[in-house]
Motif scaffolding. Sequence first.
Motif, short mmCIF file in Angstrom:
data_model
loop_
_atom_site.label_atom_id
_atom_site.label_comp_id
_atom_site.label_asym_id
_atom_site.label_seq_id
_atom_site.Cartn_x
_atom_site.Cartn_y
_atom_site.Cartn_z
N TYR B 33 -0.48 21.51 -26.55
CA TYR B 33 -1.66 22.15 -27.14
C TYR B 33 -1.78 23.60 -26.65
CZ TYR B 33 -2.81 17.15 -27.16
OH TYR B 33 -2.76 15.79 -27.31
N TYR B 35 -4.90 26.49 -26.23
CA TYR B 35 -6.32 26.79 -26.29
C TYR B 35 -6.53 28.26 -25.97
CZ TYR B 35 -7.26 21.74 -25.91
OH TYR B 35 -7.32 20.38 -26.11
N LEU B 43 -13.23 26.17 -24.10
CA LEU B 43 -11.91 26.33 -24.70
C LEU B 43 -11.97 26.01 -26.18
CD1 LEU B 43 -11.43 25.74 -21.58
CD2 LEU B 43 -9.21 24.86 -22.29
N LEU B 45 -9.39 25.21 -29.54
CA LEU B 45 -8.04 24.78 -29.87
C LEU B 45 -7.42 25.68 -30.93
CD1 LEU B 45 -5.87 22.55 -29.43
CD2 LEU B 45 -6.94 21.34 -31.34
N PHE B 88 -8.06 34.56 -22.44
CA PHE B 88 -7.31 33.71 -21.51
C PHE B 88 -6.72 32.56 -22.33
CE2 PHE B 88 -5.94 32.25 -17.60
CZ PHE B 88 -6.53 31.10 -17.13
N LEU B 90 -4.56 29.05 -22.61
CA LEU B 90 -4.20 27.86 -21.83
C LEU B 90 -3.36 26.91 -22.67
CD1 LEU B 90 -7.68 27.50 -20.27
CD2 LEU B 90 -5.61 27.53 -18.90
N SER B 94 0.05 16.21 -23.16
CA SER B 94 -0.38 14.83 -22.89
C SER B 94 0.75 13.90 -23.27
CB SER B 94 -1.66 14.48 -23.64
OG SER B 94 -1.46 14.54 -25.04
N GLU B 101 -5.62 11.78 -20.82
CA GLU B 101 -5.91 13.08 -20.26
C GLU B 101 -4.86 14.10 -20.65
OE1 GLU B 101 -4.96 11.64 -15.96
OE2 GLU B 101 -4.85 13.82 -15.92
N GLN B 102 -5.31 15.33 -20.68
CA GLN B 102 -4.40 16.45 -20.89
C GLN B 102 -4.18 17.17 -19.57
OE1 GLN B 102 -5.62 19.03 -24.10
NE2 GLN B 102 -5.80 17.33 -25.55
N PHE B 104 -3.15 20.69 -17.86
CA PHE B 104 -3.20 22.10 -18.24
C PHE B 104 -2.30 22.95 -17.35
CE2 PHE B 104 -6.54 22.65 -21.40
CZ PHE B 104 -7.13 21.40 -21.39
N GLY B 105 -1.77 24.01 -17.96
CA GLY B 105 -1.05 25.01 -17.21
C GLY B 105 -2.02 25.98 -16.56
N PRO B 106 -1.50 26.95 -15.81
CA PRO B 106 -2.36 27.90 -15.09
C PRO B 106 -2.96 28.98 -15.97
CG PRO B 106 -0.07 28.41 -14.67
CD PRO B 106 -0.07 27.13 -15.47
#
Lengths: 112, 113
Positions: B33, B35, B43, B45, B88, B90, B94, B101-102, B104-106
């Motif tokens: 995904y 975001y 966030l 999508l 930003f 993101l 999943s 749950e997903q 997330f990257g930084p």
Amino acid sequence: DAKTTQPPSMDCAEGRAANLPCNHSTISGNEYVYWYRQIHSQGPQYIIHGLKNNETNEMASLIITEDRKSSTLILPHATLRDTAVYYCIVRSHTGTASKLTFGTGTRLQVTL
Amino acid sequence: DGGITQSPKYLFRKEGQNVTLSCEQNLNHDAMYWYRQDPGQGLRLIYYSQIVNDFQKGDIAEGYSVSREKKESFPLTVTSAQKNPTAFYLCASSPQQGANEQFFGPGTRLTVL
């Protein structure tokens, strides 16, 4: 997915329990309540989720009312590292992808 | 270490240039995904992909494009058609569609000058 309502901000003293409320009065029977948190300038982190029973894991507890129209995330002993924006999300497990709809969340400030 | 990486962390571009944001995961997840997050907001999508060579538009896909040629990679291109690209970004993944749950990257903070 059902809409959620959260207070924009809360304060909590370090070592005390932080209780973060969420209203989801239009939740339907197959929708779960999820909580994520986002520390400043980082990606969100999954905390916990539940359907109708109370849930507990190493991070937090989730209390869902009997009518499922609201829930409370409990951080039993808040620390400074728990300062973050907490998002309550309601979504079903059906459908073609686990899309998450994020609102503006609750900004929790843990203080000394 | 298993996880999701996004690079670079900060990115600056001139207005009118296309820019591609990288997202790689070694979690063997099927779904990925993208975001977008604006200051003080939640966030939103942009695009998501359930499987290789397939992707769908999210809520704010206009001005963006994606590809999913490999399971572990889901790059996002911000085109010059995106009216307000500074944000930003993101990436998340999943294990399978409808999963709990997903991860997330930084994030990548894109600034268009």
